[in-house]
Design a protein around this motif. Sequence first.
Motif, PDB file in Angstrom:
ATOM      1  N   LYS A 204       0.922  -1.327  -0.008  1.00 53.02           N
ATOM      2  CA  LYS A 204      -0.157   0.043   0.009  1.00 53.02           C
ATOM      3  C   LYS A 204       0.929   1.318   0.143  1.00 53.02           C
ATOM      4  N   ALA A 205       0.220   2.305  -0.205  1.00 58.70           N
ATOM      5  CA  ALA A 205       1.028   3.665  -0.374  1.00 58.70           C
ATOM      6  C   ALA A 205       1.672   3.955   1.030  1.00 58.70           C
ATOM      7  N   PRO A 206       2.834   4.210   1.326  1.00 59.30           N
ATOM      8  CA  PRO A 206       3.230   4.687   2.500  1.00 59.30           C
ATOM      9  C   PRO A 206       2.740   5.973   3.271  1.00 59.30           C
ATOM     10  N   SER A 207       2.525   6.117   4.074  1.00 62.22           N
ATOM     11  CA  SER A 207       2.055   7.434   4.788  1.00 62.22           C
ATOM     12  C   SER A 207       2.987   7.911   5.851  1.00 62.22           C
ATOM     13  N   GLY A 208       4.263   7.436   6.221  1.00 63.29           N
ATOM     14  CA  GLY A 208       5.122   7.992   7.067  1.00 63.29           C
ATOM     15  C   GLY A 208       5.931   9.131   6.376  1.00 63.29           C
ATOM     16  N   ASP A 209       6.586  10.015   7.093  1.00 61.06           N
ATOM     17  CA  ASP A 209       7.443  11.416   6.827  1.00 61.06           C
ATOM     18  C   ASP A 209       8.846  10.844   7.129  1.00 61.06           C
ATOM     19  N   ILE A 210       9.709  11.411   6.324  1.00 59.41           N
ATOM     20  CA  ILE A 210      11.384  11.212   6.764  1.00 59.41           C
ATOM     21  C   ILE A 210      11.785  12.256   7.513  1.00 59.41           C
ATOM     22  N   ALA A 211      12.390  11.995   8.781  1.00 62.11           N
ATOM     23  CA  ALA A 211      12.993  12.932   9.672  1.00 62.11           C
ATOM     24  C   ALA A 211      14.688  12.604   9.447  1.00 62.11           C
ATOM     25  N   GLN A 212      15.348  13.577   8.698  1.00 60.86           N
ATOM     26  CA  GLN A 212      16.850  13.371   8.678  1.00 60.86           C
ATOM     27  C   GLN A 212      17.332  13.784   9.974  1.00 60.86           C
ATOM     28  N   GLY A 213      18.331  13.268  10.485  1.00 62.68           N
ATOM     29  CA  GLY A 213      19.356  13.814  11.835  1.00 62.68           C
ATOM     30  C   GLY A 213      18.530  13.098  12.934  1.00 62.68           C
ATOM     31  N   TYR A 214      17.489  11.861  12.498  1.00 59.64           N
ATOM     32  CA  TYR A 214      16.970  11.365  13.690  1.00 59.64           C
ATOM     33  C   TYR A 214      17.091   9.662  13.461  1.00 59.64           C
ATOM     34  N   LEU A 215      16.835   9.001  14.438  1.00 57.02           N
ATOM     35  CA  LEU A 215      16.737   7.614  14.717  1.00 57.02           C
ATOM     36  C   LEU A 215      15.546   7.036  15.301  1.00 57.02           C
ATOM     37  N   GLU A 216      14.797   6.247  14.959  1.00 58.32           N
ATOM     38  CA  GLU A 216      13.749   5.569  15.596  1.00 58.32           C
ATOM     39  C   GLU A 216      14.440   4.505  16.922  1.00 58.32           C
ATOM     40  N   GLY A 217      14.123   4.638  17.973  1.00 56.25           N
ATOM     41  CA  GLY A 217      14.347   3.687  19.082  1.00 56.25           C
ATOM     42  C   GLY A 217      13.585   2.341  19.141  1.00 56.25           C
ATOM     43  N   SER A 218      13.797   1.640  19.830  1.00 57.42           N
ATOM     44  CA  SER A 218      13.009   0.215  20.178  1.00 57.42           C
ATOM     45  C   SER A 218      11.722   0.408  20.689  1.00 57.42           C
ATOM     46  N   ASN A 219      10.802  -0.062  20.250  1.00 53.92           N
ATOM     47  CA  ASN A 219       9.312  -0.103  21.073  1.00 53.92           C
ATOM     48  C   ASN A 219       9.176  -1.050  22.013  1.00 53.92           C
ATOM     49  N   VAL A 220      10.379  -1.598  22.429  1.00 46.59           N
ATOM     50  CA  VAL A 220      10.206  -2.659  23.849  1.00 46.59           C
ATOM     51  C   VAL A 220       9.848  -1.795  25.043  1.00 46.59           C
ATOM     52  N   ASN A 221       8.873  -2.125  25.716  1.00 46.45           N
ATOM     53  CA  ASN A 221       8.330  -1.484  26.982  1.00 46.45           C
ATOM     54  C   ASN A 221       9.092  -2.357  28.176  1.00 46.45           C
ATOM     55  N   PRO A 222      10.269  -2.010  28.822  1.00 44.00           N
ATOM     56  CA  PRO A 222      11.039  -2.617  29.552  1.00 44.00           C
ATOM     57  C   PRO A 222      10.263  -3.219  30.581  1.00 44.00           C
ATOM     58  N   MET A 223       9.362  -2.364  31.483  1.00 44.03           N
ATOM     59  CA  MET A 223       9.001  -2.823  32.665  1.00 44.03           C
ATOM     60  C   MET A 223       7.831  -3.733  32.617  1.00 44.03           C
ATOM     61  N   ARG A 224       7.098  -3.682  31.278  1.00 38.68           N
ATOM     62  CA  ARG A 224       6.236  -4.518  31.092  1.00 38.68           C
ATOM     63  C   ARG A 224       6.633  -5.936  30.681  1.00 38.68           C
ATOM     64  N   ASN A 225       7.718  -5.916  30.060  1.00 39.53           N
ATOM     65  CA  ASN A 225       8.369  -7.301  29.809  1.00 39.53           C
ATOM     66  C   ASN A 225       9.051  -7.901  30.909  1.00 39.53           C
ATOM     67  N   LEU A 226       9.705  -6.951  32.083  1.00 39.51           N
ATOM     68  CA  LEU A 226      10.134  -7.536  32.988  1.00 39.51           C
ATOM     69  C   LEU A 226       9.015  -8.246  33.916  1.00 39.51           C
ATOM     70  N   THR A 227       7.836  -7.406  33.992  1.00 35.51           N
ATOM     71  CA  THR A 227       6.899  -7.971  34.933  1.00 35.51           C
ATOM     72  C   THR A 227       6.409  -9.505  34.297  1.00 35.51           C
ATOM     73  N   ASN A 228       6.185  -9.411  32.883  1.00 33.31           N
ATOM     74  CA  ASN A 228       5.807 -10.743  32.325  1.00 33.31           C
ATOM     75  C   ASN A 228       6.913 -11.922  32.218  1.00 33.31           C
ATOM     76  N   LEU A 229       8.064 -11.469  32.504  1.00 34.89           N
ATOM     77  CA  LEU A 229       9.355 -12.445  32.530  1.00 34.89           C
ATOM     78  C   LEU A 229       9.041 -13.080  34.090  1.00 34.89           C
ATOM     79  N   ILE A 230       8.738 -12.098  35.159  1.00 33.66           N
ATOM     80  CA  ILE A 230       8.684 -12.715  36.424  1.00 33.66           C
ATOM     81  C   ILE A 230       7.524 -13.503  36.326  1.00 33.66           C
TER      82      ILE A 230
END
Length: 259
Positions: A204-230
């Motif tokens: 499908k046609a992309p809807s995102g914009d390009i941002a130069q000089g930026y990086l996308e980080g991880s979408n991992v939620n550490p607190m939720r994952n730690l809770t689920n690990l326990i």
Amino acid sequence: MLKNVYAPLSGGILQERVMEIISNNLANTNTTAFKEDEISFQEQEANPWPSYAFPHPPAPFKINMQELWPLKGNEMNYVTLSEIKTAHTQGPVRKTSNSTDIAIQGDGFFEVMTPFGERLTRDGGFSISNDGILITKNGAVVQGENGAISGLGGKELSILPTGEIYVGKKFIDKLKIVSFEDTKLLERLGENLWIHNGAPENLKAPSGDIAQGYLEGSNVNPMRNLTNLIIAHRSYEALQKTVKAHDDTMQNANKISEI
């Protein structure tokens, strides 16, 4: 009695899988554009008949079916893996001020060329090779609408929100961004690369914009994952104790039968 072990055993095996997936998520908390995985289970209901040919018993063989029940297959409910789903949600965008760092804000993937063919990535931590070609950290060639993006040496590089690339005032190419209706058809390959296993109709046609000089980080939620690990670890321990209890019961039953 032995069959009673299988239900908690199936749960314990899947809890091990849960811990593996969560551990991988947590290990990639700081990986650029990493997308976390989620696991879900389903109940495997008792279904004793499929392993037997019909008619069974043979028509001339007269017997009460109650007497054949101990011979049937899956008489108990078990838990099985339903799916491992990747959460393709947007990760946080951070500023780097590096002209070759590019983030997609919204939907879409960069297309890159590897020795094994075209692949996809959200990791926009690019660089310029000695030949003036835009490449990934692992040397894959970033693709524009006209192929490899080259001629980037020398002057200042600028990238518009639409993906158009300029060196000085000279137009070079436009980043090739691809997007999909169903992201379940994307397969993770490692090294932040993906491959599309669906038909062209899934594009499908992309809807995102390009941002130069930026990086996308991880979408991992550490607190939720730690809770689920326990939770997974405690569930595994409880199931392990259940299996041990059944095993002890069978051993005691065998000792009594030998007396």
